[in-house]
Design a protein around this motif. Sequence first.
Motif, PDB file in Angstrom:
ATOM      1  N   ASN A 103      16.721  -1.326   9.872  1.00  0.00           N
ATOM      2  CA  ASN A 103      15.479  -1.469  10.641  1.00  0.00           C
ATOM      3  C   ASN A 103      14.336  -0.678  10.016  1.00  0.00           C
ATOM      4  OD1 ASN A 103      16.630  -3.217  12.468  1.00  0.00           O
ATOM      5  ND2 ASN A 103      17.048  -1.639  13.987  1.00  0.00           N
ATOM      6  N   ALA A 104      14.638   0.500   9.502  1.00  0.00           N
ATOM      7  CA  ALA A 104      13.600   1.325   8.873  1.00  0.00           C
ATOM      8  C   ALA A 104      13.063   0.663   7.607  1.00  0.00           C
ATOM      9  CB  ALA A 104      14.153   2.714   8.551  1.00  0.00           C
ATOM     10  N   VAL A 105      13.956   0.127   6.774  1.00  0.00           N
ATOM     11  CA  VAL A 105      13.466  -0.504   5.540  1.00  0.00           C
ATOM     12  C   VAL A 105      12.705  -1.790   5.848  1.00  0.00           C
ATOM     13  CG1 VAL A 105      15.226   0.576   4.088  1.00  0.00           C
ATOM     14  CG2 VAL A 105      15.612  -1.718   4.940  1.00  0.00           C
ATOM     15  N   LYS A 106      13.141  -2.523   6.856  1.00  0.00           N
ATOM     16  CA  LYS A 106      12.418  -3.748   7.238  1.00  0.00           C
ATOM     17  C   LYS A 106      11.005  -3.403   7.697  1.00  0.00           C
ATOM     18  CE  LYS A 106      16.561  -6.271   8.599  1.00  0.00           C
ATOM     19  NZ  LYS A 106      17.392  -6.702   9.737  1.00  0.00           N
ATOM     20  N   LEU A 107      10.876  -2.384   8.522  1.00  0.00           N
ATOM     21  CA  LEU A 107       9.561  -1.955   9.002  1.00  0.00           C
ATOM     22  C   LEU A 107       8.678  -1.514   7.835  1.00  0.00           C
ATOM     23  CD1 LEU A 107       7.621  -1.078  11.354  1.00  0.00           C
ATOM     24  CD2 LEU A 107       8.688   1.166  11.148  1.00  0.00           C
ATOM     25  N   ALA A 108       9.203  -0.638   6.996  1.00  0.00           N
ATOM     26  CA  ALA A 108       8.412  -0.102   5.884  1.00  0.00           C
ATOM     27  C   ALA A 108       7.953  -1.198   4.935  1.00  0.00           C
ATOM     28  CB  ALA A 108       9.219   0.947   5.123  1.00  0.00           C
ATOM     29  N   LEU A 109       8.852  -2.112   4.595  1.00  0.00           N
ATOM     30  CA  LEU A 109       8.474  -3.166   3.658  1.00  0.00           C
ATOM     31  C   LEU A 109       7.540  -4.189   4.286  1.00  0.00           C
ATOM     32  CD1 LEU A 109      10.925  -1.968   1.979  1.00  0.00           C
ATOM     33  CD2 LEU A 109      10.882  -4.199   0.907  1.00  0.00           C
ATOM     34  N   SER A 110       7.903  -4.691   5.455  1.00  0.00           N
ATOM     35  CA  SER A 110       7.118  -5.788   6.033  1.00  0.00           C
ATOM     36  C   SER A 110       5.752  -5.348   6.533  1.00  0.00           C
ATOM     37  CB  SER A 110       7.900  -6.492   7.143  1.00  0.00           C
ATOM     38  OG  SER A 110       8.150  -5.611   8.209  1.00  0.00           O
ATOM     39  N   GLU A 111       5.632  -4.108   7.017  1.00  0.00           N
ATOM     40  CA  GLU A 111       4.371  -3.687   7.614  1.00  0.00           C
ATOM     41  C   GLU A 111       3.517  -2.765   6.745  1.00  0.00           C
ATOM     42  OE1 GLU A 111       4.329  -2.678  11.734  1.00  0.00           O
ATOM     43  OE2 GLU A 111       6.069  -3.953  12.163  1.00  0.00           O
ATOM     44  N   ILE A 112       4.109  -2.211   5.677  1.00  0.00           N
ATOM     45  CA  ILE A 112       3.321  -1.284   4.857  1.00  0.00           C
ATOM     46  C   ILE A 112       3.391  -1.631   3.362  1.00  0.00           C
ATOM     47  CG2 ILE A 112       2.894   1.137   4.243  1.00  0.00           C
ATOM     48  CD1 ILE A 112       4.378   1.907   6.882  1.00  0.00           C
ATOM     49  N   ILE A 113       4.575  -1.600   2.795  1.00  0.00           N
ATOM     50  CA  ILE A 113       4.700  -1.700   1.338  1.00  0.00           C
ATOM     51  C   ILE A 113       4.301  -3.074   0.802  1.00  0.00           C
ATOM     52  CG2 ILE A 113       6.285  -1.530  -0.628  1.00  0.00           C
ATOM     53  CD1 ILE A 113       7.854   0.584   1.089  1.00  0.00           C
ATOM     54  N   ILE A 114       4.867  -4.139   1.349  1.00  0.00           N
ATOM     55  CA  ILE A 114       4.526  -5.476   0.839  1.00  0.00           C
ATOM     56  C   ILE A 114       3.041  -5.787   1.026  1.00  0.00           C
ATOM     57  CG2 ILE A 114       4.917  -7.964   1.136  1.00  0.00           C
ATOM     58  CD1 ILE A 114       7.929  -7.272   1.548  1.00  0.00           C
ATOM     59  N   PRO A 115       2.467  -5.561   2.222  1.00  0.00           N
ATOM     60  CA  PRO A 115       1.028  -5.857   2.361  1.00  0.00           C
ATOM     61  C   PRO A 115       0.118  -5.037   1.436  1.00  0.00           C
ATOM     62  CG  PRO A 115       2.037  -5.607   4.526  1.00  0.00           C
ATOM     63  CD  PRO A 115       3.065  -5.185   3.507  1.00  0.00           C
ATOM     64  N   GLU A 116       0.535  -3.833   1.078  1.00  0.00           N
ATOM     65  CA  GLU A 116      -0.309  -2.950   0.257  1.00  0.00           C
ATOM     66  C   GLU A 116       0.102  -2.893  -1.211  1.00  0.00           C
ATOM     67  OE1 GLU A 116      -3.146  -1.467   1.014  1.00  0.00           O
ATOM     68  OE2 GLU A 116      -3.033  -2.317   3.035  1.00  0.00           O
ATOM     69  N   ALA A 117       1.137  -3.621  -1.617  1.00  0.00           N
ATOM     70  CA  ALA A 117       1.674  -3.515  -2.981  1.00  0.00           C
ATOM     71  C   ALA A 117       0.598  -3.689  -4.049  1.00  0.00           C
ATOM     72  CB  ALA A 117       2.807  -4.516  -3.185  1.00  0.00           C
ATOM     73  N   GLY A 118      -0.180  -4.746  -3.954  1.00  0.00           N
ATOM     74  CA  GLY A 118      -1.202  -4.996  -4.966  1.00  0.00           C
ATOM     75  C   GLY A 118      -2.243  -3.897  -5.040  1.00  0.00           C
ATOM     76  N   HIS A 119      -2.654  -3.443  -3.897  1.00  0.00           N
ATOM     77  CA  HIS A 119      -3.654  -2.386  -3.807  1.00  0.00           C
ATOM     78  C   HIS A 119      -3.115  -1.091  -4.422  1.00  0.00           C
ATOM     79  CE1 HIS A 119      -6.805  -0.448  -0.909  1.00  0.00           C
ATOM     80  NE2 HIS A 119      -7.282  -0.574  -2.129  1.00  0.00           N
ATOM     81  N   ILE A 120      -1.875  -0.764  -4.101  1.00  0.00           N
ATOM     82  CA  ILE A 120      -1.246   0.458  -4.609  1.00  0.00           C
ATOM     83  C   ILE A 120      -1.077   0.389  -6.121  1.00  0.00           C
ATOM     84  CG2 ILE A 120       0.908   1.793  -4.630  1.00  0.00           C
ATOM     85  CD1 ILE A 120       1.147   0.966  -1.593  1.00  0.00           C
ATOM     86  N   VAL A 121      -0.494  -0.697  -6.611  1.00  0.00           N
ATOM     87  CA  VAL A 121      -0.243  -0.831  -8.051  1.00  0.00           C
ATOM     88  C   VAL A 121      -1.558  -0.764  -8.825  1.00  0.00           C
ATOM     89  CG1 VAL A 121       0.574  -2.400  -9.863  1.00  0.00           C
ATOM     90  CG2 VAL A 121       1.953  -2.043  -7.803  1.00  0.00           C
ATOM     91  N   ARG A 122      -2.563  -1.422  -8.325  1.00  0.00           N
ATOM     92  CA  ARG A 122      -3.869  -1.418  -8.990  1.00  0.00           C
ATOM     93  C   ARG A 122      -4.400   0.005  -9.133  1.00  0.00           C
ATOM     94  NH1 ARG A 122      -9.262  -2.127  -7.000  1.00  0.00           N
ATOM     95  NH2 ARG A 122     -10.575  -2.877  -8.662  1.00  0.00           N
ATOM     96  N   HIS A 123      -4.274   0.798  -8.076  1.00  0.00           N
ATOM     97  CA  HIS A 123      -4.810   2.155  -8.116  1.00  0.00           C
ATOM     98  C   HIS A 123      -3.980   3.103  -8.975  1.00  0.00           C
ATOM     99  CE1 HIS A 123      -8.359   2.142  -5.553  1.00  0.00           C
ATOM    100  NE2 HIS A 123      -7.767   1.146  -4.930  1.00  0.00           N
ATOM    101  N   VAL A 124      -2.673   3.001  -8.953  1.00  0.00           N
ATOM    102  CA  VAL A 124      -1.859   3.929  -9.734  1.00  0.00           C
ATOM    103  C   VAL A 124      -1.943   3.638 -11.232  1.00  0.00           C
ATOM    104  CG1 VAL A 124      -0.279   4.507  -7.857  1.00  0.00           C
ATOM    105  CG2 VAL A 124       0.361   2.738  -9.484  1.00  0.00           C
ATOM    106  N   LYS A 125      -2.320   2.416 -11.580  1.00  0.00           N
ATOM    107  CA  LYS A 125      -2.426   2.056 -13.008  1.00  0.00           C
ATOM    108  C   LYS A 125      -3.828   2.223 -13.563  1.00  0.00           C
ATOM    109  CE  LYS A 125       1.570  -0.850 -13.222  1.00  0.00           C
ATOM    110  NZ  LYS A 125       2.215  -1.936 -13.869  1.00  0.00           N
ATOM    111  N   GLU A 126      -4.810   2.536 -12.751  1.00  0.00           N
ATOM    112  CA  GLU A 126      -6.194   2.685 -13.238  1.00  0.00           C
ATOM    113  C   GLU A 126      -6.325   3.847 -14.170  1.00  0.00           C
ATOM    114  OE1 GLU A 126      -8.796   2.828  -9.801  1.00  0.00           O
ATOM    115  OE2 GLU A 126      -8.985   0.662  -9.800  1.00  0.00           O
TER     116      GLU A 126
END
Length: 179
Positions: free
Chosen positions: A156-179
């Motif tokens: 349940n914890a991994v489902k929450l983290a991925l579906s509500e935070i990590i997947i929706p923000e993945a592109g935004h996060i990757v873009r910023h960490v690689k700048e």
Amino acid sequence: MKESTPEIHKKEAKKSFSFALITISTSRYEKYGNPSLPEEAEDLSGKAMKDLLEAACHKVSFYRLVSDEKTSITDAVFAALDSSTDIVITSGGTGLAPKDLTIESITPIFEKEIPGFGELFRYKSLEDIGTSVILTRAVAGVIKGKAVFCLPGSPNAVKLALSEIIIPEAGHIVRHVKE
């Protein structure tokens, strides 16, 4: 209506990413060894993460099951970071038990922390698990230009983290960490 900066950043970000999944569980490791897929180790959290990521058109390019030992954890994280992944996710070992060593193993190697992740994860978990949310030490940070998320081991914890935070923000996060 004018788009806000976060929406513009998300729109400009790459849409599909490669993920590394690391499950941390001594008992599971002792029983299954080094499986190549979560299904081979009855790893429900690993399978849930894999299924959610693939359903969102992402790729799982690395999977490892390791014991709750500092060297095993850090070796797996560095192997994942050296692979062709964009984001690393660990599950397990984030609690308060003496054997829970994920946080002690990984946070010292963070180059930058992402404190908002842990704060938001605990906030979103409050509805599901109430005040016992204080027991989780879920964190995220950046190592070698890649985001690393440390999640609790429950499905349940991994489902929450991925579906509500990590997947929706993945592109935004990757873009910023690689700048």
